[in-house]
Design a protein around this motif. Structure first.
Motif, mmCIF file in Angstrom:
data_model
loop_
_atom_site.group_PDB
_atom_site.id
_atom_site.type_symbol
_atom_site.label_atom_id
_atom_site.label_comp_id
_atom_site.label_asym_id
_atom_site.label_seq_id
_atom_site.Cartn_x
_atom_site.Cartn_y
_atom_site.Cartn_z
ATOM 1 N N SER A 50 0.788 -1.231 0.000
ATOM 2 C CA SER A 50 0.000 0.000 0.000
ATOM 3 C C SER A 50 0.821 1.283 0.000
ATOM 4 C CB SER A 50 -0.953 0.004 1.203
ATOM 5 O OG SER A 50 -0.225 -0.102 2.405
ATOM 6 N N GLU A 151 -9.596 -0.824 2.746
ATOM 7 C CA GLU A 151 -9.841 0.549 2.336
ATOM 8 C C GLU A 151 -8.551 1.159 1.779
ATOM 9 O OE1 GLU A 151 -12.678 2.676 2.868
ATOM 10 O OE2 GLU A 151 -13.794 0.840 3.278
ATOM 11 N N SER A 153 -6.010 4.229 1.400
ATOM 12 C CA SER A 153 -5.659 5.333 2.300
ATOM 13 C C SER A 153 -4.806 6.337 1.554
ATOM 14 C CB SER A 153 -4.905 4.795 3.520
ATOM 15 O OG SER A 153 -3.719 4.159 3.112
ATOM 16 N N GLU A 154 -4.930 7.579 1.960
ATOM 17 C CA GLU A 154 -4.119 8.629 1.359
ATOM 18 C C GLU A 154 -2.657 8.428 1.736
ATOM 19 O OE1 GLU A 154 -5.037 11.091 -0.818
ATOM 20 O OE2 GLU A 154 -6.951 10.018 -0.831
#
Length: 155
Positions: A50, A151, A153-154
Motif C-alpha cells: 500500500s 480501504e 488510504s491517502e
C-alpha cells in the motif's frame, strides 16, 4: 599454507555475506500484512502493498507464488494503472479492480519482461497479482467482484 588460509577466509566471508543478504531479503518480503480476499466462492491470501515503496518492489526477485497466494496493490485513488515485470522471475496474472471491487480486466504477464506495460481498462484502485493462470483455473473473469478489500488510504 597462506594461499589456503586466504581462500578459506574468502569462502567464509562470501558465505556469511550470502546469509545476511538472504536474511534481509526474506525479512523485507515477510513484513507485509496479509488479507484474505474472496472472489465468488474462491479465496486468496494476498500480501498488501500500500505504500509507494511496497508497490514499487512488488513481487520483484520472488520465486513462484504458492497456490492461493498473491499480492494486492492498493493505490490512494482510482486511476489508470500500468504494471511491468522487471526483475520478476515468476509468471503472473494481474487483475485490475475498480473502487467498487469489480474486476476491470485480467492480463497474463511474462517473467522479466521490461518492455510490455500491462494497463487497466479504466480507473483502478487495486491490482491483484497471482500465479499465472489462477484466475482462469477458478473461472474468474472481468465483471466478477472481489470482496473484503481493504480501504484505500491517502499517502
Amino acid at each position: 599454507m597462506r594461499k589456503t588460509q586466504l581462500t578459506f577466509s574468502t569462502l567464509v566471508f562470501a558465505f556469511v555475506t550470502l546469509l545476511i543478504v538472504t536474511h534481509l531479503h526474506a525479512k523485507a518480503q515477510g513484513d507485509l500484512p496479509t488479507k484474505t480476499l474472496r472472489i465468488g466462492k474462491h479465496q486468496i491470501v494476498a500480501e498488501i502493498a500500500s505504500t509507494p515503496e511496497q508497490r514499487e518492489r512488488g513481487l520483484m526477485f520472488r520465486f513462484p507464488l504458492p497456490a492461493g497466494r498473491g499480492m494486492l496493490f492498493i493505490f490512494p485513488r482510482p486511476q489508470p494503472l500500468g504494471f511491468w515485470m522487471k526483475n520478476t522471475p515468476a509468471p503472473l496474472s494481474i487483475a485490475f479492480i475498480d473502487n467498487e471491487g469489480v474486476i476491470l480486466n485480467i492480463e497474463d504477464m511474462t517473467p522479466n519482461d521490461e518492455h510490455t506495460i500491462h494497463r487497466s481498462r479504466g480507473n483502478a484502485l487495486y491490482a491483484l497479482e497471482v500465479r499465472q493462470g489462477w484466475f482462469k483455473e477458478q473461472g474468474i473473469a472481468p465483471g466478477n467482484k472481489v470482496v473484503d478489500l481493504p480501504e484505500a488510504s491517502e499517502e
